[in-house]
Design a protein around this motif. Sequence first.
Motif, PDB file in Angstrom:
ATOM      1  N   SER A 249       0.821  -1.204   0.000  1.00 50.69           N
ATOM      2  CA  SER A 249       0.000   0.000   0.000  1.00 50.69           C
ATOM      3  C   SER A 249       0.855   1.254   0.000  1.00 50.69           C
ATOM      4  O   SER A 249       0.671   2.147  -0.820  1.00 50.69           O
ATOM      5  N   HIS A 250       1.824   1.338   0.928  1.00 52.88           N
ATOM      6  CA  HIS A 250       2.604   2.579   1.003  1.00 52.88           C
ATOM      7  C   HIS A 250       3.558   2.716  -0.175  1.00 52.88           C
ATOM      8  O   HIS A 250       3.842   3.825  -0.630  1.00 52.88           O
ATOM      9  N   ILE A 251       4.046   1.587  -0.712  1.00 50.00           N
ATOM     10  CA  ILE A 251       4.925   1.663  -1.876  1.00 50.00           C
ATOM     11  C   ILE A 251       4.150   2.153  -3.100  1.00 50.00           C
ATOM     12  O   ILE A 251       4.608   3.015  -3.853  1.00 50.00           O
ATOM     13  N   SER A 252       2.951   1.618  -3.271  1.00 45.82           N
ATOM     14  CA  SER A 252       2.151   2.025  -4.423  1.00 45.82           C
ATOM     15  C   SER A 252       1.715   3.482  -4.309  1.00 45.82           C
ATOM     16  O   SER A 252       1.691   4.208  -5.304  1.00 45.82           O
ATOM     17  N   LYS A 253       1.406   3.921  -3.098  1.00 45.90           N
ATOM     18  CA  LYS A 253       1.019   5.325  -2.908  1.00 45.90           C
ATOM     19  C   LYS A 253       2.190   6.256  -3.176  1.00 45.90           C
ATOM     20  O   LYS A 253       2.036   7.311  -3.801  1.00 45.90           O
ATOM     21  N   ALA A 254       3.374   5.872  -2.694  1.00 43.42           N
ATOM     22  CA  ALA A 254       4.553   6.706  -2.931  1.00 43.42           C
ATOM     23  C   ALA A 254       4.885   6.754  -4.417  1.00 43.42           C
ATOM     24  O   ALA A 254       5.189   7.819  -4.963  1.00 43.42           O
ATOM     25  N   ALA A 255       4.808   5.597  -5.069  1.00 43.43           N
ATOM     26  CA  ALA A 255       5.073   5.569  -6.509  1.00 43.43           C
ATOM     27  C   ALA A 255       4.055   6.399  -7.271  1.00 43.43           C
ATOM     28  O   ALA A 255       4.387   7.102  -8.225  1.00 43.43           O
TER      29      ALA A 255
ATOM     30  N   ILE B 288       5.876   9.736   2.611  1.00 43.35           N
ATOM     31  CA  ILE B 288       5.262  10.240   1.381  1.00 43.35           C
ATOM     32  C   ILE B 288       3.838   9.726   1.247  1.00 43.35           C
ATOM     33  O   ILE B 288       2.913  10.472   0.930  1.00 43.35           O
ATOM     34  N   ALA B 289       3.654   8.418   1.492  1.00 45.54           N
ATOM     35  CA  ALA B 289       2.320   7.829   1.364  1.00 45.54           C
ATOM     36  C   ALA B 289       1.356   8.369   2.412  1.00 45.54           C
ATOM     37  O   ALA B 289       0.152   8.457   2.159  1.00 45.54           O
ATOM     38  N   THR B 290       1.875   8.766   3.586  1.00 45.55           N
ATOM     39  CA  THR B 290       1.007   9.216   4.679  1.00 45.55           C
ATOM     40  C   THR B 290       0.704  10.702   4.611  1.00 45.55           C
ATOM     41  O   THR B 290      -0.443  11.119   4.804  1.00 45.55           O
ATOM     42  N   TYR B 291       1.720  11.522   4.310  1.00 45.82           N
ATOM     43  CA  TYR B 291       1.570  12.970   4.433  1.00 45.82           C
ATOM     44  C   TYR B 291       1.587  13.733   3.107  1.00 45.82           C
ATOM     45  O   TYR B 291       1.151  14.884   3.064  1.00 45.82           O
TER      46      TYR B 291
ATOM     47  N   GLY C 113      -4.769  11.752  -1.132  1.00 42.63           N
ATOM     48  CA  GLY C 113      -5.572  10.724  -0.491  1.00 42.63           C
ATOM     49  C   GLY C 113      -4.895  10.049   0.670  1.00 42.63           C
ATOM     50  O   GLY C 113      -5.420   9.060   1.200  1.00 42.63           O
ATOM     51  N   GLY C 114      -3.713  10.535   1.089  1.00 41.68           N
ATOM     52  CA  GLY C 114      -3.026   9.953   2.230  1.00 41.68           C
ATOM     53  C   GLY C 114      -3.828  10.142   3.503  1.00 41.68           C
ATOM     54  O   GLY C 114      -4.603  11.092   3.643  1.00 41.68           O
ATOM     55  N   PRO C 115      -3.662   9.233   4.481  1.00 42.22           N
ATOM     56  CA  PRO C 115      -4.455   9.329   5.720  1.00 42.22           C
ATOM     57  C   PRO C 115      -4.213  10.610   6.492  1.00 42.22           C
ATOM     58  O   PRO C 115      -5.083  11.051   7.249  1.00 42.22           O
ATOM     59  N   ARG C 116      -3.038  11.215   6.340  1.00 46.07           N
ATOM     60  CA  ARG C 116      -2.730  12.464   7.044  1.00 46.07           C
ATOM     61  C   ARG C 116      -2.146  13.480   6.052  1.00 46.07           C
ATOM     62  O   ARG C 116      -1.116  14.112   6.321  1.00 46.07           O
ATOM     63  N   GLN C 117      -2.797  13.654   4.957  1.00 50.29           N
ATOM     64  CA  GLN C 117      -2.280  14.515   3.898  1.00 50.29           C
ATOM     65  C   GLN C 117      -2.138  15.946   4.379  1.00 50.29           C
ATOM     66  O   GLN C 117      -3.070  16.545   4.917  1.00 50.29           O
ATOM     67  N   LEU C 118      -0.958  16.500   4.188  1.00 41.62           N
ATOM     68  CA  LEU C 118      -0.698  17.885   4.564  1.00 41.62           C
ATOM     69  C   LEU C 118      -1.369  18.838   3.577  1.00 41.62           C
ATOM     70  O   LEU C 118      -1.577  18.502   2.415  1.00 41.62           O
TER      71      LEU C 118
END
Length: 453
Positions: free
Chosen positions: A193-199, A225-228, A232-237
């Motif tokens: 999940s986090h790899i695909s989001k970062a990519a 990167i995937a989180t912030y 659509g990240g869970p804690r998108q800045l």
Amino acid sequence: MVYSLTYRRPAHVPRADSTHSSTISDEKNSFDESVHSASSASIAGIPEALSFDRVIAGGTCPPCTTRDFMNYLIYIEHAAENLQFFLWYRDYAERFAILPSREKALAPEWTISQAEAEVLAAQTNGVGQKKLSPETAAIFKGTDFAPGSKVTVSEYAGNPFNTPPMTPTTEATSIFSSEQGDGKSVITNSNTSHISKAAGAFENADLKWQPFTVQPFREEVSRIIATYVADGGPRQLNLSSRERAALLHALENTTHPSAFRNIVSTVEWSLRYQAHPNFIRWTICNGNRPRVIFARGLGVGGIVGGTIAAVLITLSGAGRGWRVLSAIGFVFGIATLIAAWKGMCVVLHGMHHRHLRPWELFADSDDSSSHYELKKSSFDSLGSSNSYEDEPWIAKYEKRNIVRKVFDREVWIQEPALRQIQDTIFIQAIGASILISAIAVGIFVAFPRGNYY
């Protein structure tokens, strides 16, 4: 001990939207130049004892601690991701600073001049082509990470004996897990999940991203990167597209903390000059909303009572001196109303108490909520979203009747600086009420006796 009688609590600062970031660029530039010397105490209404640096460093007592600041950002301002990212970055910078020199060399510092050169090279040669620094190129020479080499996930998935390179000084476990049943290596769901989001974030910014690298903390940066950062990240800045693209361009080249320089500046500016003043202003209120409304009602009632008493005495045959008794109602009502206008209940202030916040009321009421602090992942930098709609205290608090909310549980205010601010506001309210009451009583005393009874 109180502050100056001219003290005013911090003004409410509205949140700045990312689409209007250019309107505050000058202020942010000024902040960057004086970040080491600036203090939240320079903001009107915030004493040095409650400055942003003191709160973050843990030098304050409840209800002005870092935990209280986090709870405010989660439940009131709904912008906890700024503080969560800021705390992670400070810890990340400290961990990066103690790395061995040979590992630091893998992630060179991202300077402003280098950033400008990279942007110019991307515009000239295409986004996909990038020039590594001589030190990094020498380390990557002859490896899969050399310029022009391509490393894909499928390459490792097709060969169960091909071990992917490990990221030094990061988590001990690999991002891959091996299944002996079919002899193939597969990526776990969370890591996928986090790899695909970062990519996806790099792809949306038209940048090239290598998922495997020997740079220190690369996997952790991918999770950040995937989180912030990713959409659509869970804690998108709350970043502008230009800020997001600049950050991803820097992280494409290095994991050095300097790659986050501009974003950290934006986040810290928001925390220091917007969230923190609003937090102090909110903390000054010692009662919940039902209690404050109740206090305002008492204040209005006291003023009405004093007015009625003054009118009745004026219409009677009593001497003018008796009309001074109406000042009792005026002083009580006006002082209570002024304090309530600033979010304070004079009864609670007399004991230096405050109401427990709704999320604090049920922290230890039963077994299911006794683990509230343990289950709360607000200080977990790589946790889930900051949504709290499913927390049990919400339904419980809504079921409480209005009388119980007005007379909710109280706790002593431990922070001395906050008590001094409240003492100052109380003295201001008393002084203003005496002055206004003297004027009101003087007006009634000037009228002759009515002698109606």
